[in-house]
Design an enzyme around this catalytic site. Sequence first.
Site, mmCIF file in Angstrom:
data_model
loop_
_atom_site.group_PDB
_atom_site.id
_atom_site.type_symbol
_atom_site.label_atom_id
_atom_site.label_comp_id
_atom_site.label_asym_id
_atom_site.label_seq_id
_atom_site.Cartn_x
_atom_site.Cartn_y
_atom_site.Cartn_z
ATOM 1 N N HIS A 174 7.677 89.065 78.093
ATOM 2 C CA HIS A 174 7.645 87.726 77.518
ATOM 3 C C HIS A 174 6.801 87.743 76.248
ATOM 4 O O HIS A 174 5.734 88.351 76.240
ATOM 5 C CB HIS A 174 7.023 86.750 78.513
ATOM 6 C CG HIS A 174 6.879 85.365 77.940
ATOM 7 N ND1 HIS A 174 7.963 84.534 77.768
ATOM 8 C CD2 HIS A 174 5.797 84.695 77.479
ATOM 9 C CE1 HIS A 174 7.533 83.391 77.234
ATOM 10 N NE2 HIS A 174 6.237 83.463 77.045
ATOM 11 N N VAL A 200 50.750 83.756 57.497
ATOM 12 C CA VAL A 200 50.988 84.021 56.077
ATOM 13 C C VAL A 200 52.409 84.558 55.897
ATOM 14 O O VAL A 200 52.819 85.499 56.575
ATOM 15 C CB VAL A 200 49.944 85.025 55.528
ATOM 16 C CG1 VAL A 200 50.292 85.425 54.094
ATOM 17 C CG2 VAL A 200 48.548 84.409 55.607
ATOM 18 N N VAL A 208 37.797 90.925 64.342
ATOM 19 C CA VAL A 208 36.415 91.352 64.111
ATOM 20 C C VAL A 208 36.167 91.612 62.627
ATOM 21 O O VAL A 208 35.203 91.108 62.036
ATOM 22 C CB VAL A 208 36.121 92.645 64.909
ATOM 23 C CG1 VAL A 208 34.709 93.118 64.664
ATOM 24 C CG2 VAL A 208 36.361 92.425 66.394
ATOM 25 N N ILE A 209 37.049 92.402 61.999
ATOM 26 C CA ILE A 209 36.819 92.814 60.604
ATOM 27 C C ILE A 209 36.909 91.617 59.662
ATOM 28 O O ILE A 209 36.074 91.446 58.772
ATOM 29 C CB ILE A 209 37.805 93.949 60.217
ATOM 30 C CG1 ILE A 209 37.469 95.197 61.059
ATOM 31 C CG2 ILE A 209 37.742 94.274 58.734
ATOM 32 C CD1 ILE A 209 38.429 96.364 60.891
ATOM 33 N N ARG A 245 44.550 97.580 62.478
ATOM 34 C CA ARG A 245 44.593 98.953 61.999
ATOM 35 C C ARG A 245 45.656 99.731 62.768
ATOM 36 O O ARG A 245 45.994 99.377 63.886
ATOM 37 C CB ARG A 245 43.217 99.611 62.175
ATOM 38 C CG ARG A 245 42.147 98.914 61.335
ATOM 39 C CD ARG A 245 40.781 99.538 61.518
ATOM 40 N NE ARG A 245 40.711 100.919 61.099
ATOM 41 C CZ ARG A 245 40.592 101.330 59.841
ATOM 42 N NH1 ARG A 245 40.512 100.450 58.860
ATOM 43 N NH2 ARG A 245 40.539 102.614 59.545
ATOM 44 N N GLY A 297 44.565 118.935 57.859
ATOM 45 C CA GLY A 297 44.922 119.751 59.016
ATOM 46 C C GLY A 297 46.255 119.322 59.610
ATOM 47 O O GLY A 297 46.566 118.129 59.661
ATOM 48 N N ALA A 329 43.127 91.538 56.685
ATOM 49 C CA ALA A 329 42.423 92.155 57.831
ATOM 50 C C ALA A 329 43.216 91.861 59.096
ATOM 51 O O ALA A 329 42.755 91.149 59.988
ATOM 52 C CB ALA A 329 41.004 91.603 57.926
HETATM 53 P P1 FAD Z 1 38.094 107.744 61.850
HETATM 54 O O1 FAD Z 1 36.718 107.261 61.741
HETATM 55 O O2 FAD Z 1 39.177 106.971 61.181
HETATM 56 O O3 FAD Z 1 38.077 109.235 61.276
HETATM 57 C C1 FAD Z 1 39.206 109.997 61.167
HETATM 58 C C2 FAD Z 1 38.965 111.062 60.094
HETATM 59 O O4 FAD Z 1 40.034 111.984 60.128
HETATM 60 C C3 FAD Z 1 38.921 110.510 58.681
HETATM 61 O O5 FAD Z 1 37.762 110.960 58.036
HETATM 62 C C4 FAD Z 1 40.172 111.087 58.016
HETATM 63 O O6 FAD Z 1 39.982 111.402 56.635
HETATM 64 C C5 FAD Z 1 40.383 112.356 58.810
HETATM 65 N N1 FAD Z 1 41.766 112.819 58.850
HETATM 66 C C6 FAD Z 1 42.863 112.108 59.205
HETATM 67 N N2 FAD Z 1 43.949 112.901 59.207
HETATM 68 C C7 FAD Z 1 43.511 114.134 58.853
HETATM 69 C C8 FAD Z 1 44.159 115.388 58.684
HETATM 70 N N3 FAD Z 1 45.471 115.532 58.908
HETATM 71 N N4 FAD Z 1 43.416 116.442 58.290
HETATM 72 C C9 FAD Z 1 42.075 116.322 58.054
HETATM 73 N N5 FAD Z 1 41.414 115.155 58.206
HETATM 74 C C10 FAD Z 1 42.128 114.089 58.607
HETATM 75 N N6 FAD Z 1 33.648 100.246 65.140
HETATM 76 C C11 FAD Z 1 32.530 100.026 65.856
HETATM 77 O O7 FAD Z 1 32.395 100.562 66.958
HETATM 78 N N7 FAD Z 1 31.525 99.224 65.380
HETATM 79 C C12 FAD Z 1 31.623 98.598 64.190
HETATM 80 O O8 FAD Z 1 30.708 97.894 63.782
HETATM 81 C C13 FAD Z 1 32.785 98.804 63.415
HETATM 82 N N8 FAD Z 1 32.918 98.206 62.213
HETATM 83 C C14 FAD Z 1 34.017 98.472 61.451
HETATM 84 C C15 FAD Z 1 34.131 97.851 60.220
HETATM 85 C C16 FAD Z 1 35.228 98.092 59.407
HETATM 86 C C17 FAD Z 1 35.312 97.422 58.063
HETATM 87 C C18 FAD Z 1 36.238 98.988 59.858
HETATM 88 C C19 FAD Z 1 37.423 99.298 58.985
HETATM 89 C C20 FAD Z 1 36.146 99.604 61.096
HETATM 90 C C21 FAD Z 1 35.041 99.339 61.910
HETATM 91 N N9 FAD Z 1 34.902 99.917 63.183
HETATM 92 C C22 FAD Z 1 33.792 99.658 63.928
HETATM 93 C C23 FAD Z 1 35.940 100.812 63.740
HETATM 94 C C24 FAD Z 1 35.523 102.282 63.597
HETATM 95 O O9 FAD Z 1 35.322 102.568 62.247
HETATM 96 C C25 FAD Z 1 36.588 103.183 64.191
HETATM 97 O O10 FAD Z 1 36.853 102.792 65.526
HETATM 98 C C26 FAD Z 1 36.135 104.636 64.191
HETATM 99 O O11 FAD Z 1 35.844 105.066 62.893
HETATM 100 C C27 FAD Z 1 37.202 105.527 64.812
HETATM 101 O O12 FAD Z 1 36.761 106.840 64.787
HETATM 102 P P2 FAD Z 1 37.777 108.056 64.742
HETATM 103 O O13 FAD Z 1 36.927 109.297 64.737
HETATM 104 O O14 FAD Z 1 38.803 107.922 65.785
HETATM 105 O O15 FAD Z 1 38.565 107.934 63.354
HETATM 106 P P1 AMP Z 2 42.397 92.424 64.764
HETATM 107 O O1 AMP Z 2 43.641 93.162 65.203
HETATM 108 O O2 AMP Z 2 41.452 92.065 65.860
HETATM 109 O O3 AMP Z 2 41.722 93.109 63.614
HETATM 110 O O4 AMP Z 2 42.876 91.013 64.203
HETATM 111 C C1 AMP Z 2 43.893 90.865 63.250
HETATM 112 C C2 AMP Z 2 44.378 89.428 63.310
HETATM 113 O O5 AMP Z 2 45.281 89.181 62.236
HETATM 114 C C3 AMP Z 2 45.119 89.068 64.595
HETATM 115 O O6 AMP Z 2 44.445 88.035 65.247
HETATM 116 C C4 AMP Z 2 46.513 88.626 64.115
HETATM 117 O O7 AMP Z 2 47.002 87.522 64.855
HETATM 118 C C5 AMP Z 2 46.258 88.227 62.661
HETATM 119 N N1 AMP Z 2 47.464 88.290 61.821
HETATM 120 C C6 AMP Z 2 48.394 89.286 61.762
HETATM 121 N N2 AMP Z 2 49.392 88.993 60.870
HETATM 122 C C7 AMP Z 2 49.097 87.775 60.321
HETATM 123 C C8 AMP Z 2 49.717 86.906 59.339
HETATM 124 N N3 AMP Z 2 50.854 87.241 58.707
HETATM 125 N N4 AMP Z 2 49.111 85.721 59.043
HETATM 126 C C9 AMP Z 2 47.949 85.376 59.647
HETATM 127 N N5 AMP Z 2 47.325 86.140 60.587
HETATM 128 C C10 AMP Z 2 47.867 87.323 60.930
#
Ligand code: FAD
Ligand code: AMP
Length: 478
Positions: free
Chosen positions: A451, A245, A191-192, A279, A122, A276
């Site tokens: 409890h 790094v 976190v990740i 994002r 989109g 990690a």
């Molecule tokens: P997204 O989930 O990223 O969804 C966006 C969607 O838009 C995607 O499906 C993408 O394909 C689509 N899209 C993008 N651009 C377009 C376009 N131009 N046209 C059509 N489609 C499009 N959050 C928590 O709260 N709890 C957790 O435990 C947690 N664990 C996580 C673990 C990992 C490993 C990761 C990577 C993230 C985790 N998160 C967690 C974060 C969470 O996934 C995100 O905060 C959440 O998914 C954000 O939702 P969103 O709808 O904004 O975007």
């Molecule tokens: P978050 O944004 O919570 O997912 O955490 C990402 C973490 O990666 C942060 O705490 C950053 O300080 C760390 N980070 C980013 N770049 C580097 C790097 N080059 N080497 C080591 N740690 C990093």
Amino acid sequence: MTQKFDVVVIGAGPGGYVAAIKAAQLGLKTACIEKYQDKEGKTALGGTCLNVGCIPSKALLDSSWKYYEAKDHFAIHGIEAKGVTIDVPAMIGRKANIVKNLTGGVATLFKANGVTLLEGHGKLLAGKQVEVTGSDGKTQIVEAENVILASGSKPIDIPPAPVDQDVIVDSTGALEFQSVPKKLGVIGAGVIGLELGSVWARLGAEVTVLEALDKFLPAADEQIAKEALKTFTKQGLKIRLGARVTGSEVKKKQVTVNFTDAEGEQSIVFDKLIVAVGRRPVTTDLLAADSGVDMDERGFIFVDDQCATSVPGVYAIGDVVRGAMLAHKASEEGIMVAERIAGHKAQMNYDLIPSVIYTHPEIAWVGKTEQQLKTEGVAVNVGTFPFAASGRAMAANDTGGLVKVIADATTDRVLGVHVIGPSAAELVQQGAIGMEFGTSAEDLGMMVFSHPTLSEALHEAALAVNGQAIHIANRKKR
Ligand code: FAD
Ligand code: AMP
């Protein structure tokens, strides 16, 4: 003929799909555009969270915890579990089935609520027209009274460690390992990084986490972060703080990672490396040059407190806008925006978004940390209760961690609840409910808690705020 909708949502993650369902429930003619395809080439809804984020990571955290417990922690219960083994492809397969179930469930919900799914990419054009490009390259234009941008986020790449999804992976790749790496490196102790590092450490990998900052979990309450660092280190995670790094080299299926820390230049060889480091918002080809939507200086779509962009009738929610990158924050923004489009005066309370790290023990918090409140000059009373004193935690052989309740010293209003320990996320949610209704520590202390439950630790911590805990010695007031 051009299709016309009241609401067109771009992205079907927890922000977009929830917004679309809510809008349809409110009687608005709604479409949702999604481009993500699964390994079979089928459109999969649910976004990062369902496909490669929250859900698959929790599936692997739960599986790996069961293995870890069965292997090393059954003996204390008198259970002999010899020859416990792990079938990694089976574990990954279970995770894939859960993902399939849930993403299919969202498609069913779309049908049940009358949301039109438009498969493809989109792009917002001028005048609230949206171009949809299918995977076959064909385009169609739809018209919308309102557009919700919910395109989410993706992992940040860093030049010193380019992801190849083989030896150097991002969070998506780390959910797909088919065997346990012997030596695993993780860049970033966020976190990740901690969650994925924990999964593979429990399965037997020797895990080193390299974190550029000197401080561990800077967003968490310091007391909780200190306890977490101690616990994870005891569990065998090697967490190296102040380690930045600077480069890496992949050779013969191994990677040498170079970093600098207080002792100078260092290097470690790993079998796999997870990057990690955070994002970033996804906005590639999302907005036509004349769409009129402004971005902020960090590349997020600029929105106000109600998620309105600079174009009337165009909203943006979730990871693509400012604030915590969390699924529940994205979903609640989706609800708020759908309600506002329908003419309701919805607001969202950004002060009470809980944060959770699903390690074991879990770490969770809501509200402010003690340090934040000190900086703001707010006088507070603090109550803590360790799980070591909880009968329920003892019964479960899970006594690590504590509950911390922080209340305003003048009004006794609870300003923060911080937990490291079993079911921390669920306990913090209880604090969040209380705080939403303006609870005092005394209110929580006066309530009846079942409890034996882990929740009693929250009760006792609330009592301890005013020196009234029963099952732990209270700190003497000077
Ligand atoms: P997204 O989930 O990223 O969804 C966006 C969607 O838009 C995607 O499906 C993408 O394909 C689509 N899209 C993008 N651009 C377009 C376009 N131009 N046209 C059509 N489609 C499009 N959050 C928590 O709260 N709890 C957790 O435990 C947690 N664990 C996580 C673990 C990992 C490993 C990761 C990577 C993230 C985790 N998160 C967690 C974060 C969470 O996934 C995100 O905060 C959440 O998914 C954000 O939702 P969103 O709808 O904004 O975007
Ligand atoms: P978050 O944004 O919570 O997912 O955490 C990402 C973490 O990666 C942060 O705490 C950053 O300080 C760390 N980070 C980013 N770049 C580097 C790097 N080059 N080497 C080591 N740690 C990093």
